[in-house]
Design a protein around this motif. Structure first.
Motif: not given
Length: 835
Positions: A195, A198-199, A201-203, A205-206, A213
């Motif tokens: 978690s 993933e959080n 990487c998501w933030l 990229e935003a 990867d």
């Protein structure tokens, strides 16, 4: 040691010759550390004011994180600064139940800085600590519980900036805001590793930050790469609140270009005619090179390298060698330096085979590849495991970072090497022997100043890996045969350190003694104006374009590493059942310093001190390995090998983990023979080899967040010391290692000594004295010391078993005495490997 084949005898393999005994801590009064009083009211009031000023920053962080889409894990990173000359009680800053986490520790001069993640709503925890300090809080028994031991070490508390997350060399921190590069991002694991990753990487990229990867996983950290500018990272500080530390990702070194001497193909055909190679499918050791690939079309390599054993971490790169480095290493790893075997007419027998994983593309660098070097190394090993997971292998890698800025500190790459060696993913089922190049000095101006220049150029990442065998270079090549080279002379004398070899001389003293050993790495030539490399001062090997030319030259620590891999494979052939830890130990145990090394690094005109020997080891390792000495005992020089294990720690009920066992080894000792030699000088050598499980982070070298899972130490019973007294001394030694104190009464006849030899996970030392005194030293203890298996109880590793290899030898080289037969009579025939 005698070289006559008739006198060679196999080493004694004593198996599990150990008696485990519980650790019994002696009673000891621990003196408290004195911390200066800071003036309770003004100091506490000032810190409360700093906490108050952080509150609006915490609120702004919550808003920014919500705006970015974060739904949980709100919080802010704080930096705590210590007073000068007082260690910050940083371990007391963390509160795992409140999810307050220590992220990193940095030392600048005499000041300690700690970065701590504080979840939203938990800032009140530090307010309470300070309030209790101001109120001189006491418990119901009237004892002070005012947190003064922590509060009196804190000078400042503030919100952390990007600079506070930087745990790399300050000199490589980006100066320009718009400089874009690959950042090495270290993330905590917290309750859910996946978690957190993933959080992030998501933030990221935003925020338009490119993220790799692939990631590396360690017990308490996840490491991945992110491509961004300094400005972008600064703007994202509040949003990307899970970052524990940042470093600059490393680029791989470019290799030294080889020069090609002229040779005739007929020489290769003649050599093939008197050579015998192992066949495909034979159960023999394999040297697996992680490099630029190998071209197995070369006639000397083809008999030992099957197409199925050619791999790559990137299918787009292919498996062939376009750069040439891997093929040149392969020739040396298979046959050694070609020059003596081409000059000889003796038969050649090769009992090991080759394997290859291409981890570098054609340009010998992967700085544009978003995958971490550690991840590529892991992928490379995984490729070989698919082919045959239980094949006996020695892995060799001469790929290093360009610089030496780590100075012994574990990196994500070196920690990956340590995880692969101990097989952390497989719960230690298949430990691996890994040989690494120490990296090269690439500046020709520095070559001319050898050996002074060797001292200042440190070993390159990942050569600081604890579990690997790190290879440096020496040279015996001093004869220059090139035409028009009359003005040139060799840079290094015969037996000296190669001008290309890096060292650990400038590392902080707590890091491992590296390199471990040195092999031939060639020499440079100097005409008074500058230094150059020359084919006649290099090693002859296979060329990657055999259709153009069959032979080329190679030098430096790459060549030395290939020779080290060859020796390891030869030992694995001779002793097929020995552990990787034992092969590593035998290579080091067989090494000796040349007379030139002693002249260069030990003082003349007086007996060298232990400090002098440490200087020698940090330049030359334990010297040049000797294959005969590693393989064979003789009548007056014998070697015993023990492979066993112990439980370092235990946890009983709700108590904190504690030390558990030590092992006593009562060795089959040639007592009568040694006593009969009286004052004759003899030598005992002990080498202890084991693999640690790494836990990298920048949270203190000697704290509960330490890197190593456990430590092991050895000591030998002294003359006139009873076994009960010996046990008591070992218990005191184990306790003193935990408390970072010392036990008086060092054994003076050891070259390196107990205070300095126990660095890393490979310990070797030599005792010299009279045979009569050695006669009473036949009992040896191996005992545990602190590691994160004990201090990080939440990770539940405290009940794990730790195995080790112990090599002990006795040498009486100046006398004709049969020590071997005396020991053989005490050992059952079944434990001796037959000739």
């Amino acid at each position: 040691m005698a070289q006559d084949d008739q006198k060679k005898k196999s080493h004694f393999l004593l198996g599990n010759l150990a008696e485990s005994e519980p650790f019994r801590p002696p009673k000891r009064k621990i003196e408290p550390v004195l911390i200066p009083d800071r003036g309770r009211q003004p100091h506490g009031t000032r810190l409360l004011g700093q906490i108050e000023s952080i509150k609006p920053v915490m609120a702004a962080a919550r808003e920014a994180q919500e705006a970015a889409g974060l739904e949980e894990g709100f919080g802010l990173r704080l930096e705590f600064e210590s007073f000068s000359d007082i260690d910050l009680a940083f371990e007391s800053l963390a509160r795992e139940r409140s999810e307050i986490e220590l992220l990193n520790i940095r030392q600048q001069g005499n000041t300690t800085f700690a970065t701590v993640f504080v979840p939203e709503g938990k800032l009140v925890h530090f307010e309470r600590l300070i309030t209790d300090y101001l109120a001189k809080k006491r418990d119901k028994n009237g004892d002070l519980r005012d947190n003064s031991k922590l509060i009196n070490t804190i000078k400042e508390i503030r919100a952390a900036s990007l600079r506070e997350l930087w745990t790399d060399d300050p000199q490589v921190f980006p100066e320009q805001d718009d400089e874009q590069f690959w950042w090495e991002v270290w993330l905590p694991v917290r309750k859910d590793r996946k978690s957190v990753l993933e959080n992030f990487c998501w933030l990221a990229e935003a925020q338009e930050i490119r993220v790799s990867d692939s990631a590396l996983e360690f017990p308490e950290r996840t490491v991945l790469l992110a491509y961004a500018s300094k400005e972008k990272m600064q703007q994202s500080m509040l949003t990307l609140n899970s970052i524990a530390e940042l470093r600059r990702a490393k680029e791989t070194a470019e290799f030294f270009d080889s020069m090609s001497p002229e040779h005739q193909p007929e020489w290769i055909e003649e050599l093939l005619g008197r050579s015998q190679f192992s066949e495909k499918g034979d159960v023999v050791p394999h040297v697996c090179l992680l490099d630029t690939g190998i071209n197995n079309g070369h006639p000397l390599l083809n008999p030992s390298l099957d197409n199925a054993d050619l791999h790559t971490v990137n299918p787009g790169w292919g498996v062939d060698d376009k750069a040439g480095h891997g093929t040149s290493m392969a020739g040396l790893a298979l046959l050694g330096d070609f020059t003596p075997i081409l000059s000889s007419s003796d038969p050649v027998s090769v009992s090991h085979r080759l394997e290859s994983v291409k981890i570098l593309p054609e340009n010998n660098a992967n700085h544009d590849d978003p995958r971490h070097h550690g991840y590529l190394t892991t992928e490379a090993v995984a490729r070989t495991m698919v082919t045959d997971p239980y094949r006996r292998r020695v892995y060799g890698m001469a790929v290093t970072a360009r610089d030496n800025r780590d100075r012994g500190r574990p990196s994500a790459w070196s920690a990956t090497i340590d995880r692969l060696a101990v097989d952390a993913e497989g719960e230690n089922e298949i430990p691996r022997l890994i040989l690494l190049s120490g990296g090269n000095i690439n500046n020709p101006k520095a070559w001319a100043e050898c050996p002074i220049s060797n001292a200042t150029d440190g070993i390159h990442d990942p050569g600081q890996a604890w579990n690997a065998l790190t290879i440096g270079a020496f040279t015996n090549l001093t004869r220059i045969t090139e035409e028009d080279a009359e003005k040139y002379s060799p840079v290094a004398p015969a037996g000296g350190l190669s001008p290309f070899s890096t060292t650990s001389y400038t590392w902080p003293k707590e890091w491992p003694l590296k390199p471990d050993v040195v092999f031939e790495g060639g020499n440079g030539a100097n005409d008074g104006l500058g230094a150059v490399s020359m084919p006649s001062l290099s090693l002859l090997t296979s060329n990657h374009k055999p259709h153009e030319r069959l032979l080329t030259t190679m030098n430096a620590t790459s060549a030395a590493t290939a020779l080290g891999c060859r020796m390891a494979a030869q030992l694995m052939t001779r002793y097929p059942d020995l552990w990787p830890e034992s092969i590593r130990a035998l290579i080091v145990h067989s090494a000796h310093w040349t007379e030139q090394m002693r002249r260069d690094f030990l003082p003349s005109g007086k007996n060298p001190s232990k400090k002098d020997y440490i200087k020698l080891v940090r330049h030359c390792g334990f010297g040049v390995p000797n294959l005969d000495r590693a393989m064979w005992s003789v009548a007056n020089s014998l070697t015993m090998i023990i492979e066993t294990d112990l439980y370092p720690f235990k946890k009983e009920g709700s108590k904190q983990p504690a030390l558990r066992d030590m092992n006593l080894h009562r060795l089959p000792w040639p007592l009568d023979e040694l006593e009969s030699l009286g004052d004759t000088e003899v030598e005992m050598r002990v080498t202890l080899s084991y693999f640690i499980e790494p836990n990298p982070s920048s949270r203190g070298i000697r704290s509960r967040y330490r890197y190593e899972s456990h430590g092991l130490r050895f000591d030998v019973k002294r003359p006139y010391e009873s076994e009960p007294d010996f046990r008591g001394r070992i218990n005191s030694l184990a306790l003193s290692a935990e408390e970072r104190s010392s036990v008086s009464g060092d054994d003076p006849n050891w070259l390196i000594g107990t205070q300095a030899r126990h660095k890393g996970s490979l310990h070797s030392d030599i005792w010299k004295g009279s045979a009569a005194e050695l006669a009473s030293r036949g009992v040896l203890a191996v005992y545990p010391t602190l590691g994160w298996w004990k201090t990080r109880a939440a990770l539940q590793r405290y009940n794990k078993k730790a195995r080790y290899a112990l090599v002990v030898s006795i040498q009486a080289p100046e006398v004709n005495v049969d020590l071997y037969t005396a020991v053989e009579k005490q050992v059952k025939t079944s434990v001796v490997v037959g000739d």
